[in-house]
Design a protein around this motif. Structure first.
Motif, short mmCIF file in Angstrom:
data_model
loop_
_atom_site.label_atom_id
_atom_site.label_comp_id
_atom_site.label_asym_id
_atom_site.label_seq_id
_atom_site.Cartn_x
_atom_site.Cartn_y
_atom_site.Cartn_z
N SER A 636 49.88 -20.77 -45.90
CA SER A 636 49.83 -19.31 -45.90
C SER A 636 51.10 -18.95 -46.49
CB SER A 636 49.44 -18.67 -44.77
OG SER A 636 50.28 -18.98 -43.74
N THR A 637 52.14 -19.52 -45.77
CA THR A 637 53.58 -18.93 -46.26
C THR A 637 54.48 -20.05 -46.53
OG1 THR A 637 54.23 -19.10 -43.88
CG2 THR A 637 53.43 -17.02 -44.51
N SER A 696 39.57 -21.85 -48.25
CA SER A 696 40.20 -20.50 -48.89
C SER A 696 39.01 -20.06 -49.61
CB SER A 696 41.07 -21.20 -49.73
OG SER A 696 41.36 -19.97 -50.65
#
Length: 880
Positions: A636-637, A696
């Motif tokens: 995610s990051t 996803s």
């Protein structure tokens, strides 16, 4: 009468000179010119200067046919005599005739093939009705200190140009897509080269519409125009109009037109055109001038300008106009963007920008091929000139007798030029036969669509005519002027002396042959070294034993299932997913790295990968770590970056640094060692790597390829199991695959073709040169037969006599090397600089070229030299 009037009454000087040439002294010049001048003065008085000049020129033109038929060529009997002499000379001097005809035939064959190739390369995109007025809008600029030049532009640029600049008659956008599954009924295949296109695409480009209305075919969303091949593949004999096909799972398009297959000589190829209105209807804000998306540079924009309008004028003002759109982002993000136009017809040979729609040709390679053809033809002409002048003593008595019987010098020149033209004509006929036999082999071995058709290609027919005239005149000019200058009295007395000057001229010709051959040999060596260097350099990953399965159009979860199933196959060692593979250019995005927030955006390429990717490709981590399935934040990051990105950002301690992308903040967890995502034509770009989870729901479908590392043991059985498993998992899809190493090396197709062609032509040039050298060595041995006999009587050994005959050629080669080396280095160094990463041009390739030339020359002259050296002097001097 004033002096001015007298001057005006003079006939046109060029015309008067032609008449003096047609009628020299002793042939009625003064009487004839006097009558003409008197008539000229009369017409000048009565009708004026313009009429008088036209009349004088008409007299000249009327005189020329008579001059050509009777004065130069003589009577029909004389022409017949010339042909008979030529026929006898060919039979009498079989060796020299074969050498001349064969050399010229090979040279002409090469030239015609290259002429056909050049004509084909120069024909790209010229079949469009408005080809001279169509231009591509390209972009250039700077992102965070990194310069870029793209073949793409923003989607609103064409629209804005059309609205604001009157000279822009129309515009269109196209956008290519990934390879996608396309289904109609039970037929489902993976199709590449699918484009989105505006309705105006069919107005600007002249592709023939076979079915449907070209004025409305792409007007509505979810409509598609397909090519003939696609219509036959999916619908057979059915009418495809209004049929609905499924593209990329759950996207349905109505067929509204069938278009002709795109000719191969186009800088882009497509199989389907999807309506651009489909994208606009899904996200209208992205395609308006009021809210342009400056992060989107995936469109190719073409504009149609007014007939005769100079596009360079628009180039000068387009960027002043564009500042109303791009000016704000310069202040906000330090992004500089400008635009420029490319003529449609120049794209294939003169464009090598980022994100080209297709691998283009190179105008440099066109020059290289043309120069090589000229070299080969020049070597063949040099052979002809050398052997003709060398055998001058054999025809000296003929020249003397013709002069005694009243032949003019120009008649002798015409005779020898005529012989040269006939030799060339015979060679041309032989060349055409060779072309018919070799054309299929050329197409197969060089993967070319080139065809040699003299009737359908006027340029080719004109080129063949030019070759005939040029070779006939050039090859025969020096022998003709040389032989025609013989003094008849000296010749008939047996006092023929061709002089050192003509011997020196022959040496210059031979030296030129050697120099050209050495240039070609060394140039070929440098090209082969560069191609070998590009294919064997450490790319930063291992491209061997990697089998790629395209999987676009499937969700991450489905692709993950397919990957795991493939891993269970014996022989499949590793597997990984990604959105691109090496050899394919990743998409690019603007990002703000830490330390440059809000002040300077950087254009970065982005590759979507998963943790197994680095291990599968054997890529190395320079700092930090790779992605891990156990770290939730990695999906995610987190970003991986390559070393080039770290350098561009100016970071010294990159781990933990932040990057803002599309308003979201990511943390750098690792630095990947640089690797060559693309060929060595391009420098390594700054690249970001992102990991998407299996679950996803990312709309763009982040993974489009599955890479399998396969064992070399029982590779056939392993591949069959992979195919069986794929068909089991995707029964309604076409199975396809490619090996990464082969696909990656396709980026060097132009260099491979260049090296193959240059190798072939270099070999032919050397062969032609050897033919001439063999003939010249034979003649030299004959001329020095008496000298060799005397030397052997006086005690010279066979080796001493052989070295004596070698010496002259070796000296010429040394001179040729001195000329060829610097010329080759100058041209080849310029060529190799076109690559971002180059091999070294070492001295070894130059030494090898020179030694090879020496070896070839010595082998060629050895037979005649040794034969002459071993001749019994008794036989030589018996009649002295």
């Amino acid at each position: 009468m004033t002096t001015e009037t007298q001057n005006r009454r003079k006939p046109p000087r060029p015309a008067e000179r032609i008449l003096r040439w047609i009628y020299p002294d002793g042939t009625g010049l003064y009487t004839y010119l006097g009558d003409i001048e008197e008539a000229f003065n009369e017409k000048f008085e009565n009708r004026g200067v313009i009429y008088a000049n036209i009349w004088y020129w008409s007299v000249v033109l009327v005189s020329l046919p008579s001059f050509l038929t009777s004065t130069i060529f003589g009577s029909a009997a004389m022409v017949k005599n010339y042909l008979k002499i030529l026929y006898r000379n060919i039979l009498k001097q079989k060796l020299y005739s074969i050498i001349n005809i064969t050399g010229l035939a090979i040279g002409i064959t090469c030239c015609i093939f290259i002429l056909a190739y050049l004509n084909y390369e120069l024909s790209y995109d010229r079949y469009h009705e408005n080809s001279d007025n169509i231009y591509r809008v390209c972009s250039t600029g700077n992102f965070g200190g990194t310069d870029f030049v793209n073949s793409t532009s923003n989607p609103i640029v064409g629209m804005a140009l059309f609205d604001d600049i009157p000279e822009v008659v129309n515009y269109t956008r196209i956008q290519r897509t990934a390879r996608m599954p396309v289904r109609f009924g039970e037929k489902r295949f993976y199709i590449s080269r699918i484009f989105y296109a505006d309705q105006s695409f069919l107005d600007i480009f002249s592709f023939r519409m076979i079915k449907g209305d070209r004025t409305t075919a792409l007007t509505d969303p979810n409509t598609v125009v397909i090519t003939e091949d696609m219509a036959a593949r999916y619908f057979g004999d059915e009418d495809p109009l209004n049929k609905v096909i499924e593209i990329a799972d759950n996207s349905y398009f109505t067929v509204t037109g069938v278009i002709q297959n795109v000719p191969e000589n186009s800088h882009f190829l497509f199989t389907m055109l999807l309506s651009f209105e489909t994208q606009i209807s899904q996200n209208p804000q992205m395609f308006t001038k009021a809210t342009p998306n400056w992060g989107r540079w995936t469109n190719y924009t073409y504009i149609l300008l007014e007939e005769g309008y100079d596009y360079r004028q628009l180039d000068l003002k387009i960027n002043d106009w564009a500042q109303q759109f791009v000016g704000p982002i310069k202040d906000q993000a330090n992004i500089i963007i400008t635009f420029f136009l490319q003529p449609l017809t120049s794209i294939h040979l003169n464009s090598d920008l980022r994100r080209e729609l297709r691998v283009n040709g190179s105008i440099g390679y066109i020059y290289a091929f043309a120069l090589t053809a000229a070299f080969i033809l020049l070597i063949a002409c040099i052979n002809f000139m050398n052997l003709s002048t060398a055998r001058s003593s054999k025809r000296a008595r003929e020249v003397g007798m013709r002069k005694v019987f009243g032949a003019y010098k120009r008649q002798l020149i015409a005779q020898f030029l005529g012989e040269s033209f006939l030799y060339t004509l015979i060679s041309l006929v032989l060349a055409m036969i060779m072309i018919e036999l070799l054309e299929p082999l050329i197409k197969v071995n060089f993967n070319s669509n080139i065809s040699v058709n003299y009737t359908e290609i006027p340029v080719l027919a004109g080129g063949v005519a030019f070759i005939l005239i040029f070779v006939g005149f050039f090859a025969g000019s020096y022998p003709a002027f040389f032989l025609s200058k013989f003094n008849s009295i000296n010749v008939l007395k047996g006092n023929l002396n061709t002089g050192a000057r003509h011997s020196s001229f022959r040496k210059i010709l031979v030296t030129s042959q050697f120099a050209i051959s050495i240039c070609l040999i060394v140039g070929t060596g440098i090209i082969l070294n560069q191609v070998k260097y590009m294919k064997n350099i450490d790319l930063g990953f291992n491209k061997e034993q990697l089998l790629i399965l395209p999987a676009s159009g499937s969700s991450p979860l489905i692709i993950e299932t397919a990957k795991n199933e493939m891993l269970n196959i014996p022989g499949v060692i590793k597997a990984a997913k990604s959105n691109v593979v090496p050899g394919r250019r990743p998409p690019g995005y603007g990002v703000f790295p830490e330390g440059h927030e809000g002040t300077s955006a950087f254009m970065m390429e982005q590759i979507n990968i998963e943790p197994d990717f680095l291990d599968t490709y054997q890529m190395e981590i320079a700092e930090g770590r790779g992605f891990s399935e156990e770290m939730i934040t990695d999906t995610s990051t987190a970003f991986l970056v390559n070393e080039t990105a770290v350098e561009q950002f100016g970071w010294t301690d990159p781990i933990g640094k932040k990057i803002n992308s599309f308003g979201r903040e990511y943390t750098v967890i690792g630095v990947l060692k640089d690797f060559h995502q693309q060929s060595l034509h391009y420098r390594i770009e700054g690249t970001l790597f992102r990991y998407f989870p299996h679950s996803s729901r990312f709309r763009g479908l982040p993974y489009g390829y599955i890479t399998l590392k396969v064992s070399t043991e029982n590779i056939t059985g392993t591949m069959q199991k992979i195919e069986d498993k794929y068909r089991e998992l995707y029964p309604d899809r076409e199975y396809s695959y490619f090996f990464l190493d082969e696909n990656y090396d396709m980026q060097y197709a132009a260099e491979d073709k260049l090296s193959q062609v240059i190798e072939l032509f270099t070999g032919l040039a050397i062969f032609i040169g050897c033919l001439g050298l063999f003939g010249l060595a034979s003649f030299t041995a004959q001329q020095r037969t008496r000298e060799i006999g005397i030397r052997k009587v006086l005690g010279s050994t066979i080796s001493e006599v052989t070295i004596l005959l070698y010496r002259e050629f070796i000296i010429l080669i040394v001179i040729a090397v001195t000329i060829a080396w610097p010329l080759t280095y100058f041209f080849m160094n310029g060529w190799i600089q076109s690559f971002a990463y180059q091999s070294m041009i070492g001295i070894s390739v130059f030494i090898f070229g020179a030694l090879l030339a020496v070896l070839i020359a010595l082998v060629t002259v050895s037979y005649q030299s040794i034969k002459a050296a071993m001749t019994n002097p008794v036989d030589t001097l018996r009649y002295e």
